[in-house]
Scaffold this active site. Structure first.
Site, PDB file in Angstrom:
ATOM      1  N   TYR B 106       0.840  -1.198   0.000  1.00  0.00           N
ATOM      2  CA  TYR B 106       0.000   0.000   0.000  1.00  0.00           C
ATOM      3  C   TYR B 106       0.876   1.249   0.000  1.00  0.00           C
ATOM      4  CZ  TYR B 106      -4.160  -2.672   1.444  1.00  0.00           C
ATOM      5  OH  TYR B 106      -5.211  -3.546   1.507  1.00  0.00           O
ATOM      6  N   TYR B 145      -0.471 -10.062   0.913  1.00  0.00           N
ATOM      7  CA  TYR B 145       0.644  -9.561   1.738  1.00  0.00           C
ATOM      8  C   TYR B 145       0.561 -10.174   3.135  1.00  0.00           C
ATOM      9  CZ  TYR B 145      -2.952  -6.267   3.371  1.00  0.00           C
ATOM     10  OH  TYR B 145      -4.093  -5.713   3.853  1.00  0.00           O
ATOM     11  N   ARG B 155      -2.955 -11.781   4.157  1.00  0.00           N
ATOM     12  CA  ARG B 155      -4.226 -11.333   3.592  1.00  0.00           C
ATOM     13  C   ARG B 155      -4.310 -11.759   2.132  1.00  0.00           C
ATOM     14  NH1 ARG B 155      -7.581  -7.839   5.112  1.00  0.00           N
ATOM     15  NH2 ARG B 155      -8.932  -9.488   4.351  1.00  0.00           N
ATOM     16  N   HIS B 158      -7.497  -8.438  -2.008  1.00  0.00           N
ATOM     17  CA  HIS B 158      -8.811  -7.873  -1.678  1.00  0.00           C
ATOM     18  C   HIS B 158      -8.810  -6.388  -1.995  1.00  0.00           C
ATOM     19  CE1 HIS B 158      -6.399  -7.088   1.933  1.00  0.00           C
ATOM     20  NE2 HIS B 158      -7.179  -6.030   2.117  1.00  0.00           N
ATOM     21  N   HIS B 160     -10.760  -2.807  -0.648  1.00  0.00           N
ATOM     22  CA  HIS B 160     -11.617  -2.175   0.358  1.00  0.00           C
ATOM     23  C   HIS B 160     -12.622  -1.257  -0.336  1.00  0.00           C
ATOM     24  CE1 HIS B 160      -8.954  -3.131   3.862  1.00  0.00           C
ATOM     25  NE2 HIS B 160      -8.034  -3.150   2.917  1.00  0.00           N
TER      26      HIS B 160
END
Lengths: 191, 234
Positions: B106, B145, B155, B158, B160
């Protein structure tokens, strides 16, 4: 008609984009270049988790009526008279010490269809890493006689918890601290 | 007084919603209240904001970039539809999305993972739905990640989503998962939803390649926000 199941909520996680807390989103006192009517106040406080550690980058969102107690929504029977300088929504994030600050106007009380009154209040949503479903709470204001009979505030039991939902006068506005869990836990609602 | 259209929010089947405190995700035990209070619902909770775009700048639906500024990764289009519990589209509502890049990183000061930053990918869109409740976002497929200090929890890929419905109680932040990902089954967050069908509804659908643009895969997804127009007669 068949009812669809609402999608399950999930945490924002730790990576909610910093650019999603836009400059100015914490200031509710302007709309379309017009200033909101009413008493301009700072609404501020500090957010901690169980154990007292401050929350950094936790997101708060507000929804409230204008100074006359009117919501900017067609479902409010008085919405045609809503303050053209007030939209009623804002977002802020906490700093490294867990502190947040909104600039808004003090909302008015309003009468419910059955004649009972809602005391002046601000609805609050809390979003953060580790919070799987957004948290709902409500800020009331110190010194309002209507607090004693507000149907939401008086729904909180035991009654000794209600002062935790009442913001205290502080400097140029009101202070409302939030404890997500544990000592002094803020009353949150499940609807 | 003007006539007011009723719009209601009823109780939810808890099995279809996330458990608030999750084993193996320690923050959830410190940040979710031990007690939740019930309250009567009033105009205040059953109205809601409409004008978020006056406070939050729209960011556009194409975050994969073009030409020399193109992000690295599998190009995808996400076709999202936002509806209420009646299936009625929620048009003109704000949708925020954010995601990791194709390497699972991110753009955020909290992400100090060793995966590479992609200089052409920030990973956030903010758009309004059209009258049918739809948005289409052009992006790259996010990578998986590892969650720090989590005893090997990764995770799955995905995205959000943060959306608004028609009233204050319709506010929804969720995550969308991808079909066929081996990390879905052990994911501690996806598994927080007890009901299997509700969990499956968080996984998007891969559309046939014949339905997409020539150079991108298409994934379709629906988000249902709380609320319905009227109480059933029965």
């Amino acid at each position: 008609m068949a009812r669809l199941t609402p999608t399950a909520e999930m945490t924002t996680g730790p990576f909610f984009p910093p650019r999603y807390v836009d400059d100015g989103a914490h200031d509710l006192t302007q709309r379309n270049g017009r200033a909101a009517r009413g008493e301009r106040i700072a609404l501020h406080g500090r957010v901690v988790e169980a154990g007292g550690a401050p929350m950094h980058n936790l997101v708060l969102e507000l929804w409230q009526a204008d100074a006359q107690g009117i919501f900017r929504d067609a479902r409010d029977p008085r919405h045609a008279d809503a303050d053209p300088g007030f939209a009623g929504w804002g977002r802020a994030a906490t700093d490294a010490d867990g502190r947040y600050r909104f600039t808004t106007i003090k909302p008015g009380a309003y009468a419910m269809p059955d004649g009972r009154m809602r005391a002046p209040h601000v609805n609050v949503i809390v979003l953060f890493s580790g919070i799987m479903r957004h948290l709902q709470t409500v800020i009331f204001f110190e010194g309002e006689a209507g607090n004693e009979t507000d149907p939401v505030l008086t729904a909180v039991e035991p009654a000794g918890l209600r002062p935790r939902l009442v913001a205290r006068r502080d400097g140029d506005g009101y202070r409302f601290d939030i404890a997500l869990r544990g000592d002094g836990e803020t009353p949150f609602f499940q609807d | 007084m003007a006539t007011v259209t009723l719009y209601g929010v009823g109780p939810m089947d808890e099995a279809t919603q996330s458990t608030r405190v999750i084993p193996g995700y320690p923050q959830t035990a410190r940040r979710n209240p031990a007690v939740l209070h019930r309250r009567p619902l009033t105009r205040s909770e059953l109205t809601g904001p409409r004008e978020q775009a006056a406070k939050l700048a729209l960011l556009g639906a194409d975050i994969a970039g073009r030409g020399a500024g193109q992000a690295i990764g599998q190009l995808i289009h996400v076709r999202l539809k936002v509806v209420d519990e009646d299936g009625a589209p929620v048009g003109g509502t704000m949708v925020e999305m954010w995601q990791a890049n194709a390497a699972g990183r991110y753009i955020h000061p909290n992400d100090d993972d060793h995966a590479p930053v992609d200089p052409h990918f920030y990973g956030a869109a903010r758009v309004l739905t059209d009258e049918s409740g739809a948005v289409e976002i052009r992006t790259v497929k996010p990578g998986a990640y590892p969650v720090p200090d989590s005893n090997h929890w990764w995770r799955p890929p995905h995205i959000h989503f943060s959306v608004w419905g028609k009233v204050w109680l319709s506010r929804l932040v969720t995550q969308m998962f991808f079909p066929g990902e081996p990390l879905n089954a052990p994911d501690r967050i996806l598994n927080a939803v007890p009901d299997g069908a509700a969990r499956e509804s968080l996984v998007c659908r891969a559309a046939p390649t014949s339905e997409g643009p020539p150079n991108a895969l298409v994934f379709e997804h629906r988000i249902v926000v709380r609320g319905r127009a009227a109480t059933p007669a029965a």
